[in-house]
Design an enzyme around this catalytic site. Sequence first.
Site, PDB file in Angstrom:
ATOM      1  N   ASP A 457      37.274 135.760  11.602  1.00 46.60           N
ATOM      2  CA  ASP A 457      38.351 136.749  11.688  1.00 46.60           C
ATOM      3  C   ASP A 457      39.718 136.109  11.405  1.00 46.60           C
ATOM      4  O   ASP A 457      39.869 134.879  11.427  1.00 46.60           O
ATOM      5  CB  ASP A 457      38.339 137.382  13.085  1.00 46.60           C
ATOM      6  CG  ASP A 457      38.764 138.843  13.073  1.00 46.60           C
ATOM      7  OD1 ASP A 457      39.482 139.244  12.134  1.00 46.60           O
ATOM      8  OD2 ASP A 457      38.394 139.564  14.010  1.00 46.60           O
ATOM      9  N   ASP A 527      38.634 148.176  10.736  1.00 50.35           N
ATOM     10  CA  ASP A 527      38.337 148.343  12.168  1.00 50.35           C
ATOM     11  C   ASP A 527      38.131 149.818  12.513  1.00 50.35           C
ATOM     12  O   ASP A 527      37.765 150.143  13.641  1.00 50.35           O
ATOM     13  CB  ASP A 527      39.491 147.799  13.023  1.00 50.35           C
ATOM     14  CG  ASP A 527      39.379 146.300  13.255  1.00 50.35           C
ATOM     15  OD1 ASP A 527      38.379 145.705  12.787  1.00 50.35           O
ATOM     16  OD2 ASP A 527      40.276 145.721  13.881  1.00 50.35           O
TER      17      ASP A 527
END
Length: 716
Positions: A457, A527
Amino acid sequence: MAQSRAEIRYDQSARTFRLDAADVTYALGVNESGELQSLYWGKRLQPADDIPAAHADNGTSSFDLPVNATPQEFVGWGGGLVVVPDIKITFPDGNRDLVLRYVSHRIQDDSLTITMKDISRDVTVVLQYEMDGETGILGRSARVENHTHAPLTVEQAFAGTWNLPASSDYQLRYLTGRWAGEWNLQQEPLHPGKVVLESRRGSTGDEINPWFAIERGSAIDQETGDVWFGALGWSGSWQINIEQDWENRVRVTGGYTPFDFAYTLAPGESLQTPKFYGGYSDSGIGGASRLLHGFEMNSILPQPHRLRPVLYNSWEATGFDVNESGQEALAEEAARLGVERFVMDDGWFGERKDDHAGLGDWFVNPQKFPHGLKPLIEKVHALGMDFGLWVEPEMVNPDSELYRKHPDWVLNFAGRPRTEGRHQLVLNLARPDVRAYVYGFLDKLLTENEIAFLKWDYNRNWSEPGWPSAPLDEQKEVYVKYVQNLYGILAELREKHPHVEIESCSGGGARVDLGILRYVDEVWPSDNTDPFDRLSIQNGFTYAYAPGLMMAWVTDSPNGMNNRSTSLEYRFLSSMQGSLGIGANLNKWTPGDFATAKKLVSEYKAVRETVQEGLLYRLLSPIGSEYAATESVARDGHEAVVFAFLHSSQEGKPFPQLYLRGLDPAATYHVHLQEGQLADGTVERASGDYWMHHGIGVSLRGDFQAACFTLEREAR
Ligand code: GLA
């Protein structure tokens, strides 16, 4: 299957180069001034077609100097250039004039290398062209070399210029977005002037993705018309310029953004630009996407695409609150569904209770995992799944042991504030000690634990991009060296741990590009897991990137993003258009949910090869529409998989007839659709021609309804 190869020929008398592969011809030549001139890029020409020699365009007025009027492949800033240069240099004596001329070339297999040199100074630029035999997509880059006896400063370095013929009817497409709202497809007519697509964020960014397509003609059809497209292979700050000149000709340039850029080359040093890939399709934007998808899967990924396993991820279920028993319980439930990979997300390391602390401290949290990760990993293996882990290696929370020990390791300007994003700072990966630390902890983690997958990430943009410990004239090189070190770490980890797969995630889709895709196996596009929003997000994504790279999770309903409730089946079908994952809190599922999910996971596995690796046709666009539908056709043509989605029925109108694409006209296909979803009177067996031209009626009514069906080709 034999690999198709590109053919590259040089015609000595005309001084022209012709590159042919798949359905594409690209031609350039050396003109009487020694400039490298673009001659043709488009549909593959006949072998006997001659490419006439290049002749500089002298312009029509004293304002249009030939250097600007002539479509050049690679041009330095100098000699009166006013269009965007590919390279700009400042020499220590104040000279800033760079005029490049052809020197020599070399053809080797499917690559062409051309060397150019300044008219008086010993600066050379080596242009590289590689043509992919399967798709005709060209990869271009340039290396600038300092052969003088003094340092020089490169202030701008692009891979090259793509030139398109004059037309007043070009449409430009590109992709914009933001966190949780990535992959918005923009379309606008090109006019004389310049469109600048750019990231100044230190990484690829989700505001604009480094991809473009230019279509000639304003037809809305997906499958017809000339389309030129391109994408940069770079995960740092970048720029693409699309310029249309006074004669409606188009030049596209791209590489490192020149904003805040300076790269010093000492004598003997060189700088390589990012690769700029470009392709052409005469089968519309749909054809362009399919070429790009195939290219990514076969030629960009670090290894040929492997079918993505069905994955479970803990993030939306447990947030930061992970521990051994909780994750083991989730793993048991996930295994019951047919999940193949269990991924523990954020929260397992350091003092990580929320996003305020812990990043940088990559040791297992002893309260949450008193016996380390081993018991959980063993449990996951015993359940028949492999194990994946979330990491965010390039970041540090000021509240961490790492930062307390090494406050100088982050990007910063001495004595200036350090702006936090999500309570974290960016480690300066350009520094050798930081690079060694990041590689070291990841290598240790992978050596000591049986980890099959990393979700890598990257959750903020750069700020204060200073590198105070570097010599003054090298500090801006951080933009290049950071990303080179990131790639270096990924490459070394892959080399040492070849079984480990990696996902590129950046708060969603903020680091997806053809550079990072050389080192990772898949990406997280957003997301936002709302299954309806996802239809548009996923639709936009596939304009530039393959469905087989795109992770899509089924999460809980109502979804937190919009507080929208949808059925489990609708959520699954939305996610099944990419690489299926599940991110729901399984502890809250009913036996009925498990039964539905188990059935759909197994149905997905039956079609995933076609969905992930097949040829994608967009039948109905979800953008601003009640309806959406896609079709994927297996590369060997044996089946097609169709997904159809209805937002909400209005005025009793039926779902639109679906006209399929890409089928064998004469073959017979059998349709497999859930009972009740085939519109009345629809046949179940018919020819490819029938399904493509008569179409198929799907019966969907209500709100947030979805159907998935296959067409199976019958043996002749
Ligand atoms: C980012 C990712 C999410 C999740 C969180 C964890 O936002 O995109 O999927 O991993 O970080 O903090």
